[in-house]
Design a protein around this motif. Structure first.
Motif, PDB file in Angstrom:
ATOM      1  N   THR A 269      36.466 -16.461  10.598  1.00  0.00           N
ATOM      2  CA  THR A 269      37.360 -17.553  10.217  1.00  0.00           C
ATOM      3  C   THR A 269      36.726 -18.884  10.614  1.00  0.00           C
ATOM      4  O   THR A 269      35.715 -18.914  11.315  1.00  0.00           O
ATOM      5  N   ASP A 270      37.373 -19.977  10.219  1.00  0.00           N
ATOM      6  CA  ASP A 270      36.975 -21.275  10.747  1.00  0.00           C
ATOM      7  C   ASP A 270      37.486 -21.377  12.193  1.00  0.00           C
ATOM      8  O   ASP A 270      38.012 -20.400  12.732  1.00  0.00           O
ATOM      9  N   THR A 271      37.364 -22.540  12.787  1.00  0.00           N
ATOM     10  CA  THR A 271      37.648 -22.632  14.226  1.00  0.00           C
ATOM     11  C   THR A 271      39.048 -23.176  14.535  1.00  0.00           C
ATOM     12  O   THR A 271      39.344 -23.480  15.689  1.00  0.00           O
ATOM     13  N   SER A 272      39.920 -23.301  13.520  1.00  0.00           N
ATOM     14  CA  SER A 272      41.262 -23.859  13.766  1.00  0.00           C
ATOM     15  C   SER A 272      42.166 -22.821  14.435  1.00  0.00           C
ATOM     16  O   SER A 272      42.869 -22.073  13.737  1.00  0.00           O
ATOM     17  N   HIS A 273      42.152 -22.820  15.750  1.00  0.00           N
ATOM     18  CA  HIS A 273      42.964 -21.849  16.474  1.00  0.00           C
ATOM     19  C   HIS A 273      44.429 -21.936  16.060  1.00  0.00           C
ATOM     20  O   HIS A 273      44.946 -23.017  15.797  1.00  0.00           O
ATOM     21  N   THR A 274      45.082 -20.823  15.978  1.00  0.00           N
ATOM     22  CA  THR A 274      46.491 -20.589  15.594  1.00  0.00           C
ATOM     23  C   THR A 274      46.781 -20.815  14.104  1.00  0.00           C
ATOM     24  O   THR A 274      47.866 -20.496  13.641  1.00  0.00           O
ATOM     25  N   LYS A 275      45.837 -21.378  13.366  1.00  0.00           N
ATOM     26  CA  LYS A 275      46.026 -21.458  11.904  1.00  0.00           C
ATOM     27  C   LYS A 275      44.678 -21.388  11.203  1.00  0.00           C
ATOM     28  O   LYS A 275      44.372 -22.178  10.306  1.00  0.00           O
ATOM     29  N   ALA A 276      43.884 -20.424  11.628  1.00  0.00           N
ATOM     30  CA  ALA A 276      42.529 -20.317  11.099  1.00  0.00           C
ATOM     31  C   ALA A 276      42.533 -19.773   9.670  1.00  0.00           C
ATOM     32  O   ALA A 276      43.458 -19.087   9.259  1.00  0.00           O
ATOM     33  N   LYS A 277      41.477 -20.111   8.953  1.00  0.00           N
ATOM     34  CA  LYS A 277      41.320 -19.613   7.584  1.00  0.00           C
ATOM     35  C   LYS A 277      40.149 -18.630   7.537  1.00  0.00           C
ATOM     36  O   LYS A 277      39.084 -18.909   8.099  1.00  0.00           O
ATOM     37  N   ILE A 278      40.348 -17.530   6.839  1.00  0.00           N
ATOM     38  CA  ILE A 278      39.276 -16.535   6.714  1.00  0.00           C
ATOM     39  C   ILE A 278      38.145 -17.117   5.869  1.00  0.00           C
ATOM     40  O   ILE A 278      38.389 -17.687   4.803  1.00  0.00           O
ATOM     41  N   THR A 279      36.917 -16.979   6.367  1.00  0.00           N
ATOM     42  CA  THR A 279      35.776 -17.505   5.619  1.00  0.00           C
ATOM     43  C   THR A 279      34.895 -16.381   5.061  1.00  0.00           C
ATOM     44  O   THR A 279      34.257 -16.539   4.034  1.00  0.00           O
ATOM     45  N   LYS A 280      34.883 -15.231   5.759  1.00  0.00           N
ATOM     46  CA  LYS A 280      33.975 -14.157   5.325  1.00  0.00           C
ATOM     47  C   LYS A 280      34.415 -12.847   5.976  1.00  0.00           C
ATOM     48  O   LYS A 280      34.822 -12.837   7.137  1.00  0.00           O
ATOM     49  N   ILE A 281      34.332 -11.765   5.222  1.00  0.00           N
ATOM     50  CA  ILE A 281      34.617 -10.453   5.818  1.00  0.00           C
ATOM     51  C   ILE A 281      33.403  -9.562   5.590  1.00  0.00           C
ATOM     52  O   ILE A 281      32.956  -9.381   4.454  1.00  0.00           O
ATOM     53  N   ASP A 282      32.869  -9.044   6.676  1.00  0.00           N
ATOM     54  CA  ASP A 282      31.734  -8.131   6.579  1.00  0.00           C
ATOM     55  C   ASP A 282      32.297  -6.743   6.277  1.00  0.00           C
ATOM     56  O   ASP A 282      33.112  -6.224   7.034  1.00  0.00           O
ATOM     57  N   THR A 283      31.878  -6.150   5.167  1.00  0.00           N
ATOM     58  CA  THR A 283      32.498  -4.869   4.777  1.00  0.00           C
ATOM     59  C   THR A 283      31.698  -3.647   5.256  1.00  0.00           C
ATOM     60  O   THR A 283      32.107  -2.518   5.027  1.00  0.00           O
ATOM     61  N   ARG A 284      30.554  -3.894   5.941  1.00  0.00           N
ATOM     62  CA  ARG A 284      29.685  -2.748   6.259  1.00  0.00           C
ATOM     63  C   ARG A 284      30.378  -1.696   7.120  1.00  0.00           C
ATOM     64  O   ARG A 284      30.352  -0.507   6.827  1.00  0.00           O
ATOM     65  N   ARG A 285      31.024  -2.161   8.195  1.00  0.00           N
ATOM     66  CA  ARG A 285      31.685  -1.201   9.082  1.00  0.00           C
ATOM     67  C   ARG A 285      32.821  -0.468   8.356  1.00  0.00           C
ATOM     68  O   ARG A 285      33.002   0.740   8.501  1.00  0.00           O
ATOM     69  N   LEU A 286      33.576  -1.234   7.562  1.00  0.00           N
ATOM     70  CA  LEU A 286      34.697  -0.624   6.832  1.00  0.00           C
ATOM     71  C   LEU A 286      34.181   0.480   5.906  1.00  0.00           C
ATOM     72  O   LEU A 286      34.689   1.607   5.928  1.00  0.00           O
ATOM     73  N   PHE A 287      33.138   0.161   5.131  1.00  0.00           N
ATOM     74  CA  PHE A 287      32.615   1.171   4.203  1.00  0.00           C
ATOM     75  C   PHE A 287      32.020   2.363   4.949  1.00  0.00           C
ATOM     76  O   PHE A 287      32.130   3.510   4.521  1.00  0.00           O
ATOM     77  N   LYS A 288      31.383   2.082   6.090  1.00  0.00           N
ATOM     78  CA  LYS A 288      30.787   3.168   6.873  1.00  0.00           C
ATOM     79  C   LYS A 288      31.865   4.172   7.309  1.00  0.00           C
ATOM     80  O   LYS A 288      31.696   5.382   7.197  1.00  0.00           O
ATOM     81  N   GLU A 289      32.998   3.628   7.787  1.00  0.00           N
ATOM     82  CA  GLU A 289      34.083   4.514   8.246  1.00  0.00           C
ATOM     83  C   GLU A 289      34.730   5.240   7.066  1.00  0.00           C
ATOM     84  O   GLU A 289      35.064   6.415   7.161  1.00  0.00           O
ATOM     85  N   ILE A 290      34.895   4.502   5.959  1.00  0.00           N
ATOM     86  CA  ILE A 290      35.504   5.127   4.771  1.00  0.00           C
ATOM     87  C   ILE A 290      34.626   6.289   4.299  1.00  0.00           C
ATOM     88  O   ILE A 290      35.116   7.367   3.966  1.00  0.00           O
ATOM     89  N   LYS A 291      33.313   6.068   4.308  1.00  0.00           N
ATOM     90  CA  LYS A 291      32.376   7.115   3.854  1.00  0.00           C
ATOM     91  C   LYS A 291      32.485   8.373   4.704  1.00  0.00           C
ATOM     92  O   LYS A 291      32.269   9.479   4.232  1.00  0.00           O
ATOM     93  N   LYS A 292      32.812   8.189   5.983  1.00  0.00           N
ATOM     94  CA  LYS A 292      32.979   9.361   6.855  1.00  0.00           C
ATOM     95  C   LYS A 292      34.280  10.095   6.558  1.00  0.00           C
ATOM     96  O   LYS A 292      34.603  11.078   7.207  1.00  0.00           O
ATOM     97  N   GLY A 293      35.052   9.556   5.620  1.00  0.00           N
ATOM     98  CA  GLY A 293      36.323  10.200   5.269  1.00  0.00           C
ATOM     99  C   GLY A 293      37.460   9.770   6.169  1.00  0.00           C
ATOM    100  O   GLY A 293      38.547  10.356   6.136  1.00  0.00           O
ATOM    101  N   ARG A 294      37.207   8.755   6.984  1.00  0.00           N
ATOM    102  CA  ARG A 294      38.242   8.335   7.928  1.00  0.00           C
ATOM    103  C   ARG A 294      39.284   7.415   7.304  1.00  0.00           C
ATOM    104  O   ARG A 294      38.968   6.629   6.412  1.00  0.00           O
ATOM    105  N   ILE A 295      40.469   7.487   7.856  1.00  0.00           N
ATOM    106  CA  ILE A 295      41.473   6.463   7.568  1.00  0.00           C
ATOM    107  C   ILE A 295      41.139   5.295   8.499  1.00  0.00           C
ATOM    108  O   ILE A 295      40.887   5.516   9.695  1.00  0.00           O
ATOM    109  N   VAL A 296      41.110   4.082   7.963  1.00  0.00           N
ATOM    110  CA  VAL A 296      40.743   2.925   8.781  1.00  0.00           C
ATOM    111  C   VAL A 296      41.977   2.035   8.982  1.00  0.00           C
ATOM    112  O   VAL A 296      42.639   1.666   8.010  1.00  0.00           O
TER     113      VAL A 296
END
Ligand code: ADP
Ligand code: ASP
Ligand code: MG
Length: 403
Positions: free
Chosen positions: A104-131
């Motif tokens: 996110t940006d640096t605005s504490h308590t009202k930050a905006k998402i700037t980027k989501i890294d999907t590598r970990r999410l896809f890695k867990e999904i590939k293992k058949g896990r519920i994330v």
């Protein structure tokens, strides 16, 4: 396999029994043949409790530390849901924002998402896990913990759905869809089957807290369909999706209220070029979001400027105003946090005149004074006294035949 993203809000995970019920829903979706990513809010009331604890110590708690504190709410609920699913024999992993890498940006308590890294999410999904992912939180590039503003788990969910390329994001809450008005206030409100992004964005940003407005912005930008449903029943909910046309062929889609605003009036402002720019840039520097602005006509080379800010920013705004009054040589300023903003939303308004005057007539007939007015192509908002909110919403809902 298709990735299905589901989000469960605070009431849906209010206690252990509810968490077990959510686990069952997740299992059903998994067994239906989907890869599942679940975003969870803190247990209902937990975020409020944590904020109140901080405020018992300091009325204006340090924002970095406040984020450190409130982000723990979601860490508890994700772990409990993952424990419930693992106990049922479903391989599940819970992840906080650092582990996923939700930036996110640096605005504490009202930050905006700037980027989501999907590598970990896809890695867990590939293992058949519920994330299971913690909603509401993010990290900055410097690994500081941030939060996305109240109701921010909706935005976490839609942003993750977009990043994973999911077509649909299911938002499970305690109502079975988006209604023509808050069903808590107007029991005869009607459930909307579909609503387009534009109207939903106006509804959310004008107080319909069923979705955080940023989540609708993400959905619109990335073409994610949001399905708002209840975690308490199996009813079909409301689809929020693209649609040029007025999806229900009606003039008005809904009426909303927002009690979360406060009004500030600067009195005796010199009527000179550059003064408004100075006032609002000083507020912007403090990251205070100003909504409605009204300037009275000039008399003896001075005027009054009224505007609204979120109630949570009022303390900071008041402090800032002291400096502003001095800087622009205004006479004084007043604050009023007993106001509400009532809005009427509908794409049909574009091609119909007279909606505003009908709304004003309804309020007049109820003896409700209008303090401020603002309009856009598809929305009319009036600021009124807070104690009149319910009466106003009910009367407008009835007068426009929304039931
Ligand atoms: P969650 O904890 O699941 O995120 P919220 O409390 O944030 O749930 O949002 C759901 C609430 O939004 C409902 O209980 C309802 O009272 C309120 N709400 C306000 N306006 C509307 C509307 N137009 N349609 C549906 N719900 C609404
Ligand atoms: N727990 C956070 C809140 O209460 C985020 C959310 O519920 O969406 O605002
Ligand atoms: Mg919410």
């Amino acid at each position: 396999m298709e990735i299905l993203v589901q989000k469960y809000g605070g009431t849906s995970v209010a206690n252990i029994e509810r968490i077990k019920k959510v686990a069952q829903r997740v299992i059903d979706a998994k067994n239906a043949g989907n890869d599942i990513v679940v975003i969870v809010s803190a247990i209902g009331g937990e975020t409020d409790k944590l904020i109140n604890m901080a405020k018992e110590i300091d009325k204006n708690p340090n924002c970095r530390e406040l984020d450190m504190l409130v982000s723990t709410g979601e860490q508890i609920s994700i772990a409990l849901l993952a424990i419930a699913l693992n106990a049922r024999g479903y391989d599940t992993i819970s992840l906080i924002a650092q582990q996923v890498q939700i930036y996110t940006d640096t605005s504490h308590t009202k930050a905006k998402i700037t980027k989501i890294d999907t590598r970990r999410l896809f890695k867990e999904i590939k293992k058949g896990r519920i994330v299971i992912v913690a909603g509401y939180q993010g990290i900055t590039e410097d690994l500081e913990i941030t939060t996305l503003g109240r109701g921010g788990s909706d935005t976490s969910a839609v942003a993750i759905a977009a990043a994973l390329g999911a077509r649909v994001c299911e938002i499970y809450t305690d109502v079975d869809g988006v209604y023509t008005a808050d069903p808590r206030i107007v029991p005869e409100a009607r459930k909307l089957r579909k609503i387009n992004y534009e109207e939903m964005l106006e509804m959310a940003s004008s107080g319909a807290k069923v979705l955080q407005s940023r989540s609708v912005e993400f959905a619109k930008k990335y073409g994610v369909t949001i399905h708002v449903r209840s975690s308490f029943n199996e009813n079909e909910g409301t689809l929020i999706m693209e649609g040029e046309e007025n999806m229900e062929d009606v003039l008005i889609s809904g009426v909303t209220y927002d009690k979360n605003q406060a009004k500030i009036v600067i009195i005796g402002v010199p009527d000179q070029p550059g003064i408004a720019a100075k006032i609002f840039s000083m507020l912007a520097e403090k990251n205070i979001n100003v909504d409605m602005i009204i300037q009275s006509s000039s008399k003896d080379m001075v005027n009054d400027i009224s505007f609204t800010v979120p109630k949570e920013d009022l303390n900071l705004a008041t402090k800032t105003m002291e400096g502003i009054v001095e800087e622009v040589r205004a006479k004084t300023f007043e604050c009023n946090d007993k106001i509400a903003k009532i809005s009427l939303i509908g794409i049909g308004m574009r091609s119909h005149s007279g909606v505003a005057s009908s709304m004003f007539q309804v309020l007049a007939a109820e003896g409700i004074n209008i303090e401020m007015i603002s309009t856009s192509e598809i929305k009319i908002s009036c600021v009124i006294e807070e104690s009149q909110t319910e009466k106003a919403v009910k009367a407008i809902h009835k007068a426009f035949n929304l039931a």
